[in-house]
Every structure is written in structure tokens, then in C-alpha cells.
Motif scaffolding. Structure first.
Motif, PDB file in Angstrom:
ATOM      1  N   ASP A 294       0.808  -1.221   0.000  1.00  0.00           N
ATOM      2  CA  ASP A 294       0.000   0.000   0.000  1.00  0.00           C
ATOM      3  C   ASP A 294       0.841   1.272   0.000  1.00  0.00           C
ATOM      4  N   PRO A 296       2.207   4.509  -1.518  1.00  0.00           N
ATOM      5  CA  PRO A 296       1.683   5.338  -2.614  1.00  0.00           C
ATOM      6  C   PRO A 296       2.698   5.483  -3.739  1.00  0.00           C
ATOM      7  N   ASP A 297       2.215   5.896  -4.905  1.00  0.00           N
ATOM      8  CA  ASP A 297       3.097   6.072  -6.060  1.00  0.00           C
ATOM      9  C   ASP A 297       4.169   7.113  -5.811  1.00  0.00           C
ATOM     10  N   SER A 298       3.886   8.047  -4.910  1.00  0.00           N
ATOM     11  CA  SER A 298       4.833   9.134  -4.655  1.00  0.00           C
ATOM     12  C   SER A 298       6.049   8.675  -3.846  1.00  0.00           C
ATOM     13  N   LYS A 427       4.743  -1.730 -10.236  1.00  0.00           N
ATOM     14  CA  LYS A 427       3.663  -0.860 -10.705  1.00  0.00           C
ATOM     15  C   LYS A 427       4.069  -0.203 -12.020  1.00  0.00           C
ATOM     16  N   GLU A 531      -7.244  -4.465  -8.866  1.00  0.00           N
ATOM     17  CA  GLU A 531      -7.234  -3.868  -7.543  1.00  0.00           C
ATOM     18  C   GLU A 531      -8.211  -4.594  -6.625  1.00  0.00           C
TER      19      GLU A 531
END
Length: 588
Positions: A294, A296-298, A427, A531
Motif C-alpha cells: 500500500d 503510494p506512487d509518490s 507498478k 485492484e
């Protein structure tokens, strides 16, 4: 009393292993010493050479390495485990019997399985390093039961012990060796403000699924084991198999059961890392880092493969079609054939032109310097076909197909977020010319092992089976869905709503992205991200979850469903997959 050495049951006494004669005993001790010396030599050589020398290759001979961290603080003197003289005695007893003796008797362990032991006090101490699993080690563990050899005392600091375990694992950097960390403690860490969770997370991020972590709470349920539970959660968040065992103090057999389960888990890891065809160890890739679930992409780093970057770009994209003997098929590329700038699938006054004959060849306005460019595309030399003819032929044969994608530029996250028995997962996002994410989130799947990525042919062959299986499965799914849609023509109206709500099956269509990065080619399997939370009912080695197996064996359904399924069987719906011709080479 608390420190008398017995509680309500006499301690279990293990007899040392006795060899049949003096020669056998001498030989076993010499063999054990030679195996240990070789292991120490290989580790030292590997550390100096950075893991790329012949020493690193030699360590392929070792199939597993278990590091046992044992709390030897003063509280481990307590006599509250039936069948053991104290808590520490229960640990050494269970390890000797269930982690060494029984696996040796079952031929599940050998000198190729190494064990190291770290004792945890105010400071950590490595008392056994890279010991081969033999009867010599078994006798050493029995000796550790005696307080005259090793007595609990002082505090139990987690960080120094985890640090020593990390050094032992780092020294053994051969990627074909299964790793296991067993952490025995009877309470909170004395260094409770230290960064022990960060260290466990770093270990799990580095080794992932290859490292199994097991924490064992050596006290009754009234104690606070939040620290051990947090360690397990932290390891799991990076994909490492981790568990917390809480043996009952009523019997030493409870601890033995946990140790036996851990020994079985190590055997499973070894099997997972063994080539079933050759019996040799498979090397897990060590050029990867793992992110927390989990995340985040950042958080983390990304590599962008952009069409306007000459050093890092997508060259081609492939998919699979098994019909009519076709295998890998290339997708229409809507970019300029010269500079990879996006043009589109049709001529565009603002972007460029697309050949009206093959409808594949595209040129941007900057690269379309004159009519000679298209003339060269259509030019035939003697009986040889033109470039346009070749593209048109591939298109007609089904080896070049159109599949509209958000773009031909992608961003791939460098940290992996998932790891299975065979593959690692990153990802992926399609990106536009400005680098912004567009389209549906995707994932990239690559081999977890080194040998599958050594060269172009091997890499594509690895992806071939996956694409082929998905494509054939999707064909069966389409037939199944069509048969379900047709059911309403064979049943009266009372069944129609039920038939309409029957689940349909669809398989995701994967692609292989052929990407270039600083002159090096990467072939990456990309598919849509599913997802949500999913439950896996089986593994790659024949295991089926008990609940799913019992439901399948019971075959219990409602009379309504039995009536409908019986009529479906009469219609031949159960045999829709048998209409595949022999030339499709479908494996059973």
C-alpha cells in the motif's frame, strides 16, 4: 519454585547421538569440521569479492541458512514450561529435537543446510556460525542446555542481535540459498526505543520471500508481545513470510509443534527454489528492492520510458495469438518510424502521415523531408518485396495487429510491490508526452530468478508460456460465456434472471514491452492491475486450501442448482473445451 528446574512435569532428557564405533565418530567430526571450514571460507571469500567470484558460485552447494536468535536474558531462567528445566532449556531442547534430530532422521536436512546461533543479552554474541546440520551439531545443542555451558543473565536487547543476524545473512549472499530467521524472546526488548523494526523491515525488503521470519513468544499469554507482533507485521509488509508462535507453557510439546512447523516451512522454501527438472538451486534476483504494501506512487523511484528519450524508450510491444499457428504478434506502432514521435493510426495534419496502403508505416512532419521517404517505403528491387509489402503481409497473416493503447510510453516503479513463487511485480503507468499518468494502472511481471533473464531468447521464452496459457484460457472463457448466454434459449422464463446473473469469465490480455535502457534491452510482461483483496486457494506445489478442498469434495449444492446443472450437462456445456483442434497444441 520459579528457578528449581521443574514445574509440574519432569524435564525431557535427550540422549546425545552415539556413533556405532570410534572410526565413525572420528570421521563424522572431521567431516563436520571440513564442511564448516568450507562454509566459512566461502563466506569470507564472497565478502571480499563482492559476491561475484567463484566463492559465490560455490555457495550454491548450500541449500539453506537458518539464523536462530535466542533470548538469554535473566528472565529465561524461569521454570514455567512443563517438560523443560527453564525457558532457555525449552528452546535448546526443541531446537535439538525438532529442528535437527527429526529432520536428520527423515533425510530432510544434511550438511548442505547451515545453522548459525546468536544469543541475545546486553550485547549479542554469535556462538555458532555456519554450522552444517549433522549429528555433531545436535550434540552441541544438547550441551547448550547445561547452565555450566550457557546460563541466562542480564537484559535482552533486540537491536544488537538483529544486527548480528543481518551480518550473517549478508555474508551468505548466494541467491540460491533459502534463508530463515527464528527469533525467540520472552518479553519486551530492553532497548525498546531502538530501531529494531526498521532493521527487520530492511532485512525483509532485501530478501523478500526468500527469507522466512518466525518470532516465538517464550512466556504465557499475560506477557506483552506487542514488539514481536510488530516485527512480524513489519516483515509481512515487505512480502516476507512471517509468523508469531505462542507456545503453551503447559507442555514442551506445544513449542515442539511450532519448531516442527518452522522446519517444514524451510523445506517448502527450499523446494520453491529448486529446479524441478535438474534438481539444482535457482538463484533469486538480488538486484531488486521491495516496497511496503500500500505504498503510494509518490514513495519510491520510477523509470520513464518515453518516446522522446533516445536512451530510455519503448521499442516494440508484443502480445500473443495461438490461432492458425501464430504466436508472438506485434502491435501497430502509432509513432514515427524514424524518431518515435507520436503520429497516430491515421494521417493527421498536425502530427504526420500514415501510409494509406499498409496503414502501419507512420512519419511525423519533421521526418517527412520529401516524397523520396515514402518512395523508398514503396520501392521494390527486382522480385523483392518493398517495406510496405512486408508490413502488409505481416498484417494479413495476423502477425501485426491493432490494439489501441493510451500511449507507447510507460513509467515503471523500480521497487517491487509483490513477489510470488515465480514472478516479481512492479507498478506501471502509461504516460503522455509531459510524463503525466494516463489510462488504467498496470503491473509489470518479471522472473523472480536470475536464469530466466540472461538473454533475449531466454527472456521471451519465459514470457511465451504465460502469454500462451492466458490466450488459450481466454478462448475457453469466451466459449463458456457464449454457452451461458445461449442457456436462456433452452430454459423457461423462471430461470432467465438466474442465468443472467451467472458470473462470466474473462482473462486479462497481457503484453510484452520491449524496452531499451542505455543500450540494454528489457522484455517486461505488462497487464492490467486488478485492484482489491484476493484470496489464493492453492500454491505452485499441489497444495489446496482445506476449506476449498472440503467444499469441492462434499459437492453440496441446492436442488435448484442441481436441476439447472443437470440440464446444462445434458446440453453438453461441460464439454465446450473439447472442440480445440490438435494443431493448437493445448497441454492438459
Amino acid at each position: 519454585g520459579e528457578f528449581t528446574g521443574t514445574k509440574f512435569a519432569q524435564p525431557v532428557m535427550l540422549q546425545k547421538y552415539v556413533w556405532p564405533d570410534e572410526w565413525s565418530e572420528t570421521f563424522e567430526h572431521q567431516f563436520h569440521a571440513m564442511s564448516k571450514d568450507q562454509a566459512l571460507f566461502d563466506h569470507m571469500k564472497s565478502s571480499k569479492a563482492g559476491g561475484t567470484s567463484g566463492g559465490a558460485r560455490k555457495k550454491a552447494a548450500y541449500t539453506s541458512h537458518s539464523v536462530l536468535v535466542v533470548d538469554m536474558s535473566g528472565s529465561m531462567k524461569r521454570d514455567d514450561i512443563n517438560g523443560a528445566r527453564c525457558r532457555s532449556d525449552g528452546v535448546w531442547l526443541a531446537l535439538a529435537r525438532d529442528y535437527v534430530q527429526i529432520p536428520l532422521e527423515r533425510n530432510e536436512r544434511s550438511e548442505r543446510d547451515l545453522i548459525s546461533i546468536v544469543i541475545m543479552r546486553d550485547e549479542a554474541e554469535v556462538i555458532l556460525a555456519y554450522e552444517p546440520t549433522t549429528w555433531v551439531l545436535y550434540n552441541k545443542l544438547i550441551d547448550l542446555r547445561e547452565w555450566k555451558n550457557l546460563k541466562p543473565g542480564g537484559h535482552g536487547n533486540y537491536c544488537p542481535a538483529i544486527g548480528e543476524a543481518e551480518k550473517l545473512f549478508d555474508a551468505n549472499n548466494h541467491a540460491g540459498c533459502a534463508l530463515s530467521l527464528l527469533f525467540f524472546s520472552d518479553g519486551k526488548p530492553s532497548d525498546k526505543d531502538a530501531d529494531y523494526l526498521e532493521r527487520i523491515g530492511a532485512l525483509a525488503s532485501k530478501f523478500g520471500r526468500r527469507l522466512s521470519i518466525s518470532c516465538v513468544a517464550m512466556a504465557d499469554g499475560e506477557h506483552d508481545f506487542a514488539a514481536l507482533n510488530d516485527m512480524v507485521t513489519e516483515a509481512q509488509s515487505y512480502g516476507a513470510p512471517a509468523s508469531l508462535g505462542k507456545p503453551s507453557c503447559d507442555s514442551i510439546d506445544s513449542l515442539s509443534h511450532i519448531i516442527s512447523s518452522l522446519a517444514t516451512s524451510l523445506t517448502t522454501s527450499r523446494t520453491e527454489m529448486t529446479n524441478v527438472n535438474t534438481g539444482s538451486s535457482k538463484e533469486v534476483r538480488m538486484d531488486i528492492t521491495r516496497e511496503k504494501y500500500d505504498a503510494p506512487d509518490s514513495v519510491g523511484t520510477w523509470t520513464n520510458y518515453r518516446s522522446n528519450d533516445p536512451n530510455c524508450f519503448v521499442r516494440r510491444i508484443w502480445t500473443w495469438r495461438h490461432r492458425k499457428g501464430v504466436d508472438f504478434v506485434q502491435l501497430f506502432d502509432p509513432r514515427c518510424y524514424n524518431c518515435y514521435k507520436y503520429v497516430g493510426y491515421q494521417s493527421n495534419i498536425n502530427k504526420g502521415i500514415v501510409c494509406h496502403v499498409c496503414e502501419v508505416y507512420a512519419l511525423c512532419h519533421l521526418c517527412n523531408t520529401g516524397p523520396e521517404i515514402l518512395q523508398d517505403h514503396h520501392r521494390r528491387v527486382g522480385h523483392r518485396q518493398s517495406k510496405c509489402d512486408a508490413l502488409l503481409a505481416r498484417k494479413r497473416m495476423g502477425k501485426l495487429i491493432r490494439m489501441k493503447l493510451p500511449s507507447f510510453s510507460i513509467a515503471i516503479k523500480n521497487e517491487i510491490f509483490g513477489e510470488g513463487a515465480e514472478r516479481i511485480v512492479r507498478k506501471v503507468h502509461f504516460i503522455d508526452e509531459r510524463g503525466f499518468y494516463i489510462g488504467t494502472p498496470m503491473v509489470a511481471k518479471e522472473s523472480r530468478f536470475v536464469e530466466s533473464d540472461e538473454n533475449y531468447e531466454q527472456s521471451m521464452a519465459y514470457h511465451q508460456e504465460f502469454l500462451r496459457t492466458q490466450d488459450i484460457a481466454n478462448d475457453f472463457a469466451q466459449k463458456f460465456n457464449a454457452a451461458l448466454d445461449d442457456l436462456k434459449n433452452h430454459f423457461d422464463a423462471r430461470y432467465h434472471n438466474w442465468i443472467k446473473n451467472l458470473p462470466r469469465i474473462r482473462f486479462i490480455e497481457p503484453m510484452v514491452v520491449e524496452a531499451m535502457e542505455d543500450g540494454q534491452e528489457r522484455n517486461i510482461l505488462v497487464e492490467k492491475l486488478l485492484e482489491g483483496d484476493y484470496r489464493k486457494f492453492n500454491n505452485n506445489m499441489g497444495y489446496v486450501e482445506k476449506a476449498a478442498r472440503e467444499q469441492q469434495e462434499s459437492g453440496q449444492t441446492s436442488p435448484f442448482v442441481d436441476d439447472l446443472v443437470g440440464q446444462m450437462n445434458n446440453l453438453g456445456l461441460e464439454a465446450i473445451g473439447e472442440e480445440v483442434s490438435d494443431d493448437e497444441d493445448v497441454d492438459s
